[in-house]
Write a protein that holds these residues in place. Sequence first.
Motif, PDB file in Angstrom:
ATOM      1  N   LEU A   1     -10.074  53.683  -6.890  1.00 32.97           N
ATOM      2  CA  LEU A   1      -8.710  53.619  -7.420  1.00 32.97           C
ATOM      3  C   LEU A   1      -8.662  52.705  -8.642  1.00 32.97           C
ATOM      4  CD1 LEU A   1      -6.548  53.287  -4.156  1.00 32.97           C
ATOM      5  CD2 LEU A   1      -6.975  55.358  -5.497  1.00 32.97           C
ATOM      6  N   PHE A   2      -9.367  51.577  -8.562  1.00 35.56           N
ATOM      7  CA  PHE A   2      -9.435  50.666  -9.704  1.00 35.56           C
ATOM      8  C   PHE A   2     -10.140  51.337 -10.881  1.00 35.56           C
ATOM      9  CE2 PHE A   2      -8.982  47.090  -6.556  1.00 35.56           C
ATOM     10  CZ  PHE A   2      -7.883  46.483  -7.145  1.00 35.56           C
ATOM     11  N   GLU A   3     -11.250  52.019 -10.600  1.00 30.69           N
ATOM     12  CA  GLU A   3     -12.002  52.697 -11.660  1.00 30.69           C
ATOM     13  C   GLU A   3     -11.134  53.750 -12.338  1.00 30.69           C
ATOM     14  OE1 GLU A   3     -14.968  51.978 -12.694  1.00 30.69           O
ATOM     15  OE2 GLU A   3     -15.865  50.759 -11.105  1.00 30.69           O
ATOM     16  N   ASP A   4     -10.339  54.441 -11.536  1.00 31.02           N
ATOM     17  CA  ASP A   4      -9.481  55.500 -12.063  1.00 31.02           C
ATOM     18  C   ASP A   4      -8.425  54.937 -13.016  1.00 31.02           C
ATOM     19  OD1 ASP A   4      -8.732  58.102 -12.380  1.00 31.02           O
ATOM     20  OD2 ASP A   4      -7.482  58.198 -10.588  1.00 31.02           O
ATOM     21  N   LEU A   5      -8.084  53.670 -12.837  1.00 29.89           N
ATOM     22  CA  LEU A   5      -7.093  53.026 -13.705  1.00 29.89           C
ATOM     23  C   LEU A   5      -7.723  52.395 -14.943  1.00 29.89           C
ATOM     24  CD1 LEU A   5      -4.765  51.283 -11.100  1.00 29.89           C
ATOM     25  CD2 LEU A   5      -4.346  53.396 -12.354  1.00 29.89           C
ATOM     26  N   GLY A   6      -9.042  52.518 -15.066  1.00 26.88           N
ATOM     27  CA  GLY A   6      -9.705  52.011 -16.250  1.00 26.88           C
ATOM     28  C   GLY A   6     -10.293  50.628 -16.107  1.00 26.88           C
ATOM     29  N   ALA A   7     -10.330  50.070 -14.891  1.00 25.90           N
ATOM     30  CA  ALA A   7     -10.969  48.765 -14.702  1.00 25.90           C
ATOM     31  C   ALA A   7     -12.451  48.891 -15.015  1.00 25.90           C
ATOM     32  CB  ALA A   7     -10.762  48.278 -13.270  1.00 25.90           C
ATOM     33  N   GLY A   8     -13.018  47.863 -15.647  1.00 29.92           N
ATOM     34  CA  GLY A   8     -14.433  47.918 -16.009  1.00 29.92           C
ATOM     35  C   GLY A   8     -15.356  47.942 -14.807  1.00 29.92           C
TER      36      GLY A   8
ATOM     37  N   LYS B   1       0.348  50.531 -13.623  1.00 34.15           N
ATOM     38  CA  LYS B   1      -0.947  50.626 -12.949  1.00 34.15           C
ATOM     39  C   LYS B   1      -0.881  50.047 -11.539  1.00 34.15           C
ATOM     40  CE  LYS B   1      -3.790  50.681 -17.122  1.00 34.15           C
ATOM     41  NZ  LYS B   1      -4.864  50.026 -17.893  1.00 34.15           N
ATOM     42  N   ALA B   2      -0.121  48.967 -11.366  1.00 32.68           N
ATOM     43  CA  ALA B   2       0.039  48.396 -10.029  1.00 32.68           C
ATOM     44  C   ALA B   2       0.725  49.392  -9.092  1.00 32.68           C
ATOM     45  CB  ALA B   2       0.833  47.092 -10.105  1.00 32.68           C
ATOM     46  N   GLU B   3       1.698  50.100  -9.621  1.00 33.74           N
ATOM     47  CA  GLU B   3       2.383  51.112  -8.811  1.00 33.74           C
ATOM     48  C   GLU B   3       1.446  52.273  -8.484  1.00 33.74           C
ATOM     49  OE1 GLU B   3       5.035  53.073  -6.543  1.00 33.74           O
ATOM     50  OE2 GLU B   3       5.149  51.003  -7.260  1.00 33.74           O
ATOM     51  N   LEU B   4       0.597  52.650  -9.441  1.00 34.23           N
ATOM     52  CA  LEU B   4      -0.373  53.718  -9.179  1.00 34.23           C
ATOM     53  C   LEU B   4      -1.353  53.304  -8.084  1.00 34.23           C
ATOM     54  CD1 LEU B   4      -1.124  54.971 -12.810  1.00 34.23           C
ATOM     55  CD2 LEU B   4       0.045  56.243 -10.991  1.00 34.23           C
ATOM     56  N   LEU B   5      -1.716  52.018  -8.057  1.00 28.89           N
ATOM     57  CA  LEU B   5      -2.578  51.527  -6.974  1.00 28.89           C
ATOM     58  C   LEU B   5      -1.888  51.691  -5.620  1.00 28.89           C
ATOM     59  CD1 LEU B   5      -4.192  48.200  -8.265  1.00 28.89           C
ATOM     60  CD2 LEU B   5      -5.391  50.270  -7.552  1.00 28.89           C
ATOM     61  N   ARG B   6      -0.631  51.335  -5.553  1.00 26.37           N
ATOM     62  CA  ARG B   6       0.118  51.460  -4.288  1.00 26.37           C
ATOM     63  C   ARG B   6       0.224  52.926  -3.862  1.00 26.37           C
ATOM     64  NH1 ARG B   6       2.539  47.157  -6.991  1.00 26.37           N
ATOM     65  NH2 ARG B   6       2.580  45.218  -5.787  1.00 26.37           N
TER      66      ARG B   6
ATOM     67  N   ASP C   1      -1.650  57.581  -0.606  1.00 30.66           N
ATOM     68  CA  ASP C   1      -2.295  58.901  -0.546  1.00 30.66           C
ATOM     69  C   ASP C   1      -3.491  58.880   0.400  1.00 30.66           C
ATOM     70  OD1 ASP C   1      -0.497  59.987  -2.305  1.00 30.66           O
ATOM     71  OD2 ASP C   1      -1.793  59.802  -4.069  1.00 30.66           O
ATOM     72  N   LEU C   2      -4.272  57.802   0.349  1.00 35.35           N
ATOM     73  CA  LEU C   2      -5.410  57.688   1.254  1.00 35.35           C
ATOM     74  C   LEU C   2      -4.938  57.647   2.702  1.00 35.35           C
ATOM     75  CD1 LEU C   2      -7.670  55.061  -0.615  1.00 35.35           C
ATOM     76  CD2 LEU C   2      -8.040  57.528  -0.431  1.00 35.35           C
ATOM     77  N   GLN C   3      -3.885  56.883   2.947  1.00 39.30           N
ATOM     78  CA  GLN C   3      -3.340  56.800   4.304  1.00 39.30           C
ATOM     79  C   GLN C   3      -2.851  58.162   4.782  1.00 39.30           C
ATOM     80  OE1 GLN C   3      -0.421  53.815   3.581  1.00 39.30           O
ATOM     81  NE2 GLN C   3      -1.861  52.112   3.648  1.00 39.30           N
ATOM     82  N   ALA C   4      -2.214  58.921   3.859  1.00 34.21           N
ATOM     83  CA  ALA C   4      -1.700  60.245   4.217  1.00 34.21           C
ATOM     84  C   ALA C   4      -2.832  61.204   4.564  1.00 34.21           C
ATOM     85  CB  ALA C   4      -0.866  60.806   3.065  1.00 34.21           C
ATOM     86  N   LYS C   5      -4.019  60.945   4.004  1.00 27.06           N
ATOM     87  CA  LYS C   5      -5.186  61.800   4.279  1.00 27.06           C
ATOM     88  C   LYS C   5      -5.942  61.347   5.529  1.00 27.06           C
ATOM     89  CE  LYS C   5      -5.831  62.927  -0.614  1.00 27.06           C
ATOM     90  NZ  LYS C   5      -6.678  62.725  -1.818  1.00 27.06           N
TER      91      LYS C   5
END
Length: 309
Positions: free
Chosen positions: A21-28, A76-81, A86-90
């Motif tokens: 999830l962090f990588e998807d947001l562009g974290a190094g 980005k913080a909201e996208l993390l949440r 989404d993971l929980q829903a799966k």
Amino acid sequence: MKWSHITISTSHEAAELVASLFEDLGAGGAVIDDPALLNAYIRSGEWDYTDLEEREETSVVRVSAYIAADERLREKAELLRRGLADLQAKGVDTAPADITEELVEDEDWAETWKAYFHPEKIGEKIVIAPTWETYEAKEGDIVVRLDPGAAFGTGQHETTALCIRALERLVEPGMRVFDVGTGSGVLSICAAKLGAGDITAMDFDPIACRVARENIEVNGVGNVEVFESDLLQKASGRADLIIANIVADIIIRMFENVSDYLEDGGKMLLSGIIDDRVDDVLAAAKARGIRVESVELDKGWAAMVARMS
């Protein structure tokens, strides 16, 4: 500039998914603090010396990363949440799923590692040399000058090294290349110096795009363009080679429409895949009509070469 140091407390099961999830947001990159893994290393006896003590509580894994504290931080913080939800829903157990944030100054945290980054020959030709050190090229060397800054990619990580060695085999004169998740731009620069034609480098993170442009300029490769993009969204036309050194879940997501961006007979170079996710990527590739031609492993990481069936 300022950075938000974000930490998510989660389960062993979800740790790698949270890191993605962090990588998807562009974290190094994301750091996974797994106390059970630490205990296993301490007990293994493989370290000559350590003053680290075993952890009593091993059920919670902490995954953290630095996100630029710019105008997109709240988004980005909201996208993390949402990603956690989404993971929980799966059905993924993400408990306790606590999120903490700490605002920090850029106190050269992206500079301190430079003492450990020195010129290194990665493949048969490519030498990665930091911009702040002198390197006298030897006959046959192709030198890539690099200052990764806050972006991922020095050539020293196994995934990048696997890709560089593969590029020495895959790049053909004049071929068109898309580099997804370019980070420092290292793989695009390597492709250009190996003789590729038009190269489009893409990254979700604007800081990575800035760093990539700076490295491209230093290396004098004028055939590389850099765009801020979510995967292949900003790509135009089709490539002979698509490079994606990211993470397994994002590669799987890219499979959904990668055929729209790949020439007939074109290939994909895929890396950033931990070894226990190889089967997941292979299954997803098969489901999308993608034939994996080779898989190379190095210290728990994998790189694949694939093409459309």
